[in-house]
Structures are given as C-alpha cells and as structure tokens.
Design an enzyme around this catalytic site. Structure first.
Site, mmCIF file in Angstrom:
data_model
loop_
_atom_site.group_PDB
_atom_site.id
_atom_site.type_symbol
_atom_site.label_atom_id
_atom_site.label_comp_id
_atom_site.label_asym_id
_atom_site.label_seq_id
_atom_site.Cartn_x
_atom_site.Cartn_y
_atom_site.Cartn_z
ATOM 1 N N GLY A 120 0.790 -1.230 0.000
ATOM 2 C CA GLY A 120 0.000 0.000 0.000
ATOM 3 C C GLY A 120 0.819 1.275 0.000
ATOM 4 N N ASN A 169 1.701 2.969 -2.612
ATOM 5 C CA ASN A 169 1.016 3.895 -3.527
ATOM 6 C C ASN A 169 -0.241 4.458 -2.885
ATOM 7 O OD1 ASN A 169 2.071 4.241 -6.416
ATOM 8 N ND2 ASN A 169 2.441 2.081 -6.003
ATOM 9 N N HIS A 205 -0.129 -0.168 -13.588
ATOM 10 C CA HIS A 205 0.592 -1.408 -13.872
ATOM 11 C C HIS A 205 2.081 -1.088 -13.959
ATOM 12 C CE1 HIS A 205 0.963 -5.532 -15.158
ATOM 13 N NE2 HIS A 205 1.876 -5.116 -16.017
HETATM 14 C C1 GAR Z 1 2.968 -1.383 -7.603
HETATM 15 O O1 GAR Z 1 4.236 -1.347 -8.211
HETATM 16 C C2 GAR Z 1 1.883 -1.555 -8.656
HETATM 17 O O2 GAR Z 1 2.193 -0.982 -9.884
HETATM 18 C C3 GAR Z 1 1.838 -3.062 -8.767
HETATM 19 O O3 GAR Z 1 1.980 -3.526 -7.458
HETATM 20 C C4 GAR Z 1 2.820 -2.628 -6.732
HETATM 21 C C5 GAR Z 1 2.129 -2.340 -5.415
HETATM 22 O O4 GAR Z 1 2.984 -1.620 -4.560
HETATM 23 N N1 GAR Z 1 0.594 -3.477 -9.362
HETATM 24 C C6 GAR Z 1 0.500 -4.556 -10.126
HETATM 25 O O5 GAR Z 1 1.440 -5.300 -10.348
HETATM 26 C C7 GAR Z 1 -0.899 -4.823 -10.695
HETATM 27 N N2 GAR Z 1 -0.832 -5.711 -11.803
HETATM 28 P P1 GAR Z 1 2.390 -0.895 -3.278
HETATM 29 O O6 GAR Z 1 1.465 -1.895 -2.577
HETATM 30 O O7 GAR Z 1 3.579 -0.568 -2.442
HETATM 31 O O8 GAR Z 1 1.632 0.316 -3.758
#
Ligand code: GAR
Length: 187
Positions: A12, A14, A103
């Site tokens: 989480g 982001n 993505h």
């Molecule tokens: C992020 O890099 C996002 O782009 C990716 O998961 C990560 C989550 O990080 N999403 C995907 O791969 C979706 N296909 P976070 O939980 O630290 O935000």
C-alpha cells in the site's frame, strides 16, 4: 469535492502516497481503502493516516452487491493501487471510465494474468530490457487491457537487479499516479 476509493492488496505504498497527496492538495478526498488481504501492510498505513479501511473476501467481491453498494455511497472514482483481483463486471458497469489501475510495466508488454509486482520486474530483467516503465489505464473486464491514460519510462542498466527495477518503478509511480488521478477527476 470528488471522493476516491482505493483498492490495494499488499504494502500500500502507492495508497499512502495518494492519500498524502490529496490531503495536501484538497482537490479530492480519499474516503476508503478496500483490501482483500487481512495481513496487508496497507491496514497499518490507513490506521496511521486515519483513513477507514475495509477488509473484504471473495464472496463479498464476486458474489454479492456488498462492495458495489458501499462504493455507490462513498466514491466517485475508484483507484486500483497494487490490487491483484480482477474487477467484476457489476463494478465496471456501475463506474464506466471511473476505475483506474496502475501497472508496473509498459503495457501491452508484461501484462495479463500472473503479471504483477516482482513477477513483472523479474521478467523484465530476464529479457534484458533496456527500459521499462509504468502504465496508468482505465479498467475493463480483461486484465491490463483498458484504454491507456498515461505511460512513463525509466532507463535500466544491465547491472540493475529486479529489486532495483522495482525501486525505479515505485519512484515513477509516486511521482505520476496522484497527478494523473487528479487530471481525470477535474475533467
Ligand atoms: C505497484 O508497483 C503496482 O504498480 C503493482 O503492485 C505494486 C504495489 O505496490 N501493481 C500490479 O502489479 C498490478 N498488476 P504498493 O502496494 O507498495 O503500492
């Protein structure tokens, strides 16, 4: 003021970055974070940031109107920030062009089922790519296939590990994702 609901499945970071951005700019408000994993770190972040977080399961999401009802009452736009389940058609139909995903690659490359998080960065490394990037897109019923809103690129060194790639991607995500969400909201 427009209301944003965030869906996240794991760390989480982001989600936190988006919450903090809109706390500062006040152009929108994050009303809820929805999460499908009890142990996800995003719950600690929400607690610290004082944002309500909702845990849901497969039945809630795929076989009931529970989440849809809650979203209709609390959100104008839905942001998937590291959310790993496919979005069901009842949500897509209720929020046309209002569900946005990020993505961690330059779609259409490295998209589709099973392509998420480190799986993407490992594949990018394996293929000796000289660049990668992020894609922000609307969500449709197929994984990673909705209309692209924004892409940004980062150069890779041959010495970059998958973890280094992940770090470069996160930096791009933190820089761009909140601003792209804001640009959609003010349209
Ligand atoms: C992020 O890099 C996002 O782009 C990716 O998961 C990560 C989550 O990080 N999403 C995907 O791969 C979706 N296909 P976070 O939980 O630290 O935000």
């Amino acid at each position: 003021m427009k209301r944003i609901a965030i869906f996240a499945s794991g760390s989480g970071s982001n989600a936190e970055n988006i919450i903090t951005y809109f706390n500062t700019t006040k152009s929108a408000i994050v009303t809820f974070v929805f999460c499908n994993s009890k142990k996800a770190k995003v719950f600690d972040r929400c607690k610290r940031l004082k944002i309500p977080a909702v845990l849901f399961n497969r039945t809630d999401f795929f076989e009931s109107e529970k989440i849809l009802t809650q979203l209709k009452d609390t959100a104008d736009i839905i942001v998937l920030a590291g959310f790993l389940w496919k979005v069901p058609s009842n949500l897509i139909n209720a929020f046309p062009n209002k569900i946005i995903n990020i993505h961690p690659a330059l779609l259409p490359k490295y998209g589709g089922k099973g392509m998420y998080g480190m799986h993407v960065h490992n594949a990018v490394k394996e293929n000796k790519e000289s660049e990668t990037g992020i894609t922000i897109h609307f969500v449709n019923e197929n994984y990673d296939e909705g209309a692209i809103i924004f892409q940004a690129t980062t150069q890779l060194e041959s010495t970059d590990s998958p973890e280094d790639i992940a770090q470069k991607i996160h930096a791009l995500e933190y820089e761009h994702f909140p601003k792209v969400i804001e640009s959609i909201i003010v349209q």
